[in-house]
Write an enzyme that holds these catalytic residues in place. Structure first.
Site, PDB file in Angstrom:
ATOM      1  CG  HIS A   1      -2.166  -1.024   0.756  1.00 54.20           C
ATOM      2  ND1 HIS A   1      -2.957  -0.392   0.174  1.00 54.20           N
ATOM      3  CD2 HIS A   1      -2.738  -2.232   1.586  1.00 54.20           C
ATOM      4  CE1 HIS A   1      -4.170  -1.403  -0.015  1.00 54.20           C
ATOM      5  NE2 HIS A   1      -3.692  -2.428   0.902  1.00 54.20           N
TER       6      HIS A   1
ATOM      7  CG  ASP B   1      -2.822   5.033  -2.667  1.00 55.22           C
ATOM      8  OD1 ASP B   1      -1.998   4.413  -3.067  1.00 55.22           O
ATOM      9  OD2 ASP B   1      -3.662   5.159  -1.688  1.00 55.22           O
TER      10      ASP B   1
END
Length: 387
Positions: A132, A163
């Protein structure tokens, strides 16, 4: 007409950066059709309490396909044939195993821009591993520079570095560049966007500072990482905070004047040994008034000071209101499309679609006739609305 009107995008359901990249394209007028699973996956992304309102999913239409079925994959290829852009965010090799990889897609559509969004990239020893945002920016080197003190652990930032800034925005830039190449007569190609590399690019300035001897790798010991007292935030009497960033000498002088410290016997701005004394003076000064009082005091000033607003407060700030920096869509306040285009402004976005919502209309807009739509339905493509 918006700047990307006429551009067709097939997006495969995912979370985080891929959808953000697709949102940016949709905001700019691209016609984005998302291929969703027939049923929402039970283990995709963080768990949420109550309904999930997905602002990043705005602006597109949805069809549903079970890509584990051969017929459904053929339906997906029919959409890909008519698209300018494909966006997917699966682990490397997944689309190939489905028969929807770049070779298959570009064979059907040689002008296709095939956008791939991953954390580690399509190749390399870590390409197949899960991860992540925090993991990706850790490997990029950027996380090491974010923290409250040299001896403190790295601070977990919001997942905007990996992200969104280093991921979805990098993907969108790459897709747009590849589209320009196609429009100039070039062939379609794969855009391999990796969050580790995007995060590293966002930190490009720090490699330059490091190479020139102007950056210390100890956290919170530099000009731009909270080490300098004149580049930090300060608590006000009501518990709010003011951000302070007068890097230039003339702006720093204005800060001291506004704080009533112009005549104080403070060390010079760039005297590192004097930074603790400057910080203590700034802390004491800001603690004397509320955040709103300081905001008023610095109104119109070049001292590089602004209030730290919460998410819920930001849309109401006068500057943001005048510019229309936020919009309300179906009762949900959210950032307005950006950047601004003078001749082809972006429209107010639609909310995220339900699974299959407006899919029939999307197929018609993409040039499928009733017979072709019926054939796609038989191949497993689902949508709401009559064909």
């Amino acid at each position: 007409m918006s700047v990307l009107s006429g551009i067709r995008v097939v997006e495969f359901e995912a979370i985080g950066p891929g959808p953000f990249g697709a949102m940016l394209l949709a905001d700019m007028g691209a016609d984005v059709v998302r291929i969703d699973r027939p049923v929402a996956p039970g283990d995709l992304g963080p768990k949420m309490e109550g309904p999930r309102i997905n602002v990043v999913g705005r602006g597109r239409r949805s069809v549903t396909l079970d890509l584990k079925k051969r017929e459904a994959r053929e339906a997906a290829l029919a959409l890909i044939e008519r698209a300018d852009v494909l966006i997917e965010g699966f682990r490397p090799g997944t689309m190939e195993r489905l028969g929807l990889g770049p070779d298959a897609a570009l064979a059907r559509n040689p002008k296709l821009v095939y956008g791939r969004m991953t954390g580690w990239g399509q190749t390399g020893p870590m390409a197949d591993r899960a991860g992540h945002d925090l993991n990706y920016i850790a490997l990029s080197g950027v996380l090491s520079g974010i923290g409250a003190a040299p001896d403190a652990k790295p601070t977990v930032p919001l997942n905007v570095v990996g992200d969104y800034g280093g991921g979805g925005m990098l993907l969108a830039v790459g897709v747009l560049a590849a589209l320009v190449n196609v429009k100039n007569g070039g062939a379609g190609q794969v855009v391999d966007a990796a969050m580790t590399e995007g995060a590293a690019q966002l930190g490009a300035i720090f490699w330059g500072l490091l190479a020139s001897g102007n950056w210390r790798e100890e956290r919170a010991s530099n000009m731009l990482d909270g080490g300098a007292p004149w580049y930090d935030s300060y608590r006000t009497s009501d518990g709010g905070y003011m951000s302070v960033g007068p890097v230039e000498g003339r702006f720093y002088a204005e800060l001291l004047e506004k704080l009533g410290l112009a005549d104080a016997a403070l060390p010079s701005q760039h005297d590192r040994k004097g930074w603790p004394a400057i910080r203590a003076a700034l802390e004491a000064a800001f603690a004397k008034r509320t955040r709103d009082e300081w905001s008023q005091a610095f109104e119109g000033s070049d001292a590089c000071v602004a209030p730290v607003l919460s998410f819920s407060e930001a849309p109401g700030h006068p500057h943001n209101r005048v510019r229309g920096s936020f919009v309300e869509v179906d009762g949900v306040m959210q950032p307005a499309p950006a950047p601004r285009f003078s001749a082809t402004p972006s429209a107010v976005p639609r909310r995220e679609p339900a699974r299959g919502e407006h899919g029939a209309a999307a197929l018609r807009d993409w040039g499928f006739d009733a017979e072709a739509i019926d054939r796609l339905r038989l191949q497993g493509l689902g949508f709401q609305g009559a064909a």
